[in-house]
Design a protein around this motif. Structure first.
Motif, PDB file in Angstrom:
ATOM      1  N   PRO A   1       0.854  -1.196   0.000  1.00 21.27           N
ATOM      2  CA  PRO A   1       0.000   0.000   0.000  1.00 21.27           C
ATOM      3  C   PRO A   1       0.887   1.242   0.000  1.00 21.27           C
ATOM      4  O   PRO A   1       1.571   1.531   0.971  1.00 21.27           O
ATOM      5  CB  PRO A   1      -0.818  -0.140   1.287  1.00 21.27           C
ATOM      6  N   THR A   2       0.898   1.931  -1.112  1.00 21.40           N
ATOM      7  CA  THR A   2       1.838   3.031  -1.325  1.00 21.40           C
ATOM      8  C   THR A   2       1.170   4.395  -1.204  1.00 21.40           C
ATOM      9  O   THR A   2       1.801   5.366  -0.803  1.00 21.40           O
ATOM     10  CB  THR A   2       2.486   2.888  -2.715  1.00 21.40           C
ATOM     11  N   ALA A   3      -0.119   4.461  -1.533  1.00 19.36           N
ATOM     12  CA  ALA A   3      -0.814   5.752  -1.524  1.00 19.36           C
ATOM     13  C   ALA A   3      -2.312   5.535  -1.341  1.00 19.36           C
ATOM     14  O   ALA A   3      -2.823   4.431  -1.531  1.00 19.36           O
ATOM     15  CB  ALA A   3      -0.545   6.496  -2.829  1.00 19.36           C
ATOM     16  N   PHE A   4      -2.991   6.609  -0.993  1.00 19.70           N
ATOM     17  CA  PHE A   4      -4.447   6.636  -0.922  1.00 19.70           C
ATOM     18  C   PHE A   4      -4.943   7.756  -1.813  1.00 19.70           C
ATOM     19  O   PHE A   4      -4.269   8.780  -1.968  1.00 19.70           O
ATOM     20  CB  PHE A   4      -4.938   6.916   0.506  1.00 19.70           C
ATOM     21  N   VAL A   5      -6.119   7.567  -2.384  1.00 19.29           N
ATOM     22  CA  VAL A   5      -6.795   8.642  -3.099  1.00 19.29           C
ATOM     23  C   VAL A   5      -8.077   8.896  -2.327  1.00 19.29           C
ATOM     24  O   VAL A   5      -8.948   8.032  -2.241  1.00 19.29           O
ATOM     25  CB  VAL A   5      -7.094   8.277  -4.567  1.00 19.29           C
TER      26      VAL A   5
ATOM     27  N   LEU B   1       9.564   1.117   0.835  1.00 20.98           N
ATOM     28  CA  LEU B   1       8.702   0.479   1.830  1.00 20.98           C
ATOM     29  C   LEU B   1       9.129  -0.963   2.070  1.00 20.98           C
ATOM     30  O   LEU B   1       9.672  -1.611   1.163  1.00 20.98           O
ATOM     31  CB  LEU B   1       7.243   0.523   1.363  1.00 20.98           C
ATOM     32  N   PRO B   2       8.876  -1.484   3.267  1.00 20.18           N
ATOM     33  CA  PRO B   2       9.225  -2.888   3.526  1.00 20.18           C
ATOM     34  C   PRO B   2       8.392  -3.821   2.656  1.00 20.18           C
ATOM     35  O   PRO B   2       7.311  -3.445   2.192  1.00 20.18           O
ATOM     36  CB  PRO B   2       8.907  -3.076   5.008  1.00 20.18           C
ATOM     37  N   PRO B   3       8.875  -5.046   2.440  1.00 24.33           N
ATOM     38  CA  PRO B   3       8.111  -5.999   1.633  1.00 24.33           C
ATOM     39  C   PRO B   3       6.736  -6.258   2.239  1.00 24.33           C
ATOM     40  O   PRO B   3       6.561  -6.183   3.455  1.00 24.33           O
ATOM     41  CB  PRO B   3       8.953  -7.276   1.666  1.00 24.33           C
ATOM     42  N   ALA B   4       5.805  -6.554   1.369  1.00 19.90           N
ATOM     43  CA  ALA B   4       4.452  -6.869   1.829  1.00 19.90           C
ATOM     44  C   ALA B   4       4.479  -8.160   2.630  1.00 19.90           C
ATOM     45  O   ALA B   4       5.185  -9.106   2.284  1.00 19.90           O
ATOM     46  CB  ALA B   4       3.514  -7.006   0.636  1.00 19.90           C
ATOM     47  N   LYS B   5       3.707  -8.190   3.709  1.00 19.67           N
ATOM     48  CA  LYS B   5       3.624  -9.398   4.517  1.00 19.67           C
ATOM     49  C   LYS B   5       2.748 -10.412   3.793  1.00 19.67           C
ATOM     50  O   LYS B   5       1.737 -10.046   3.195  1.00 19.67           O
ATOM     51  CB  LYS B   5       3.018  -9.080   5.879  1.00 19.67           C
TER      52      LYS B   5
END
Length: 115
Positions: free
Chosen positions: A38-42, A99-103
């Motif tokens: 999850p990098t951004a929100f709109v 960002l860290p890797p996705a879990k």
């Protein structure tokens, strides 16, 4: 006010050069994932990008905002700032890499409490 589908269409067109992009609708707004992160929100037609040191280096005068009450600060980009396609793609890609890797997601059977 929720984000209009036309706004998302425009954003996705602007970042179409990025691989592994997906969005997920949440409460009338959207989360933007790059490489399952999850990098951004709109929200309310504005783009909120997670703050990273690498992203800060690309924004000489960043503006900050919160996508929803109780959220941490994010870099805030209004739709008129989405016009610079290369810069927008670079910011999102750089942020995702920082960002860290996705879990890994747990299967439904692993999430249920034992009785």
């Amino acid at each position: 006010m929720s984000t209009r589908p036309e706004t998302m269409d425009f954003l996705l067109d602007q970042i179409a050069a990025l691989p592994h992009v997906r969005t997920r609708r949440m409460f009338g707004e959207y989360c933007v994932y790059l490489d399952d992160k999850p990098t951004a929100f709109v929200c309310d037609g504005q783009l909120f990008v997670k703050i990273t040191g690498a992203g800060r280096a690309l924004l000489p005068n960043p503006r900050y905002g919160r996508p929803y009450p109780g959220a941490k600060d994010y870099f805030l980009l209004r739709p008129d700032e989405w016009e610079d396609r290369p810069a927008l793609c670079e910011l999102l890609a750089t942020t995702s890499r920082a960002l860290p890797p996705a879990k890994p997601r747990k299967r439904a059977a692993e999430r249920r409490p034992r009785q």
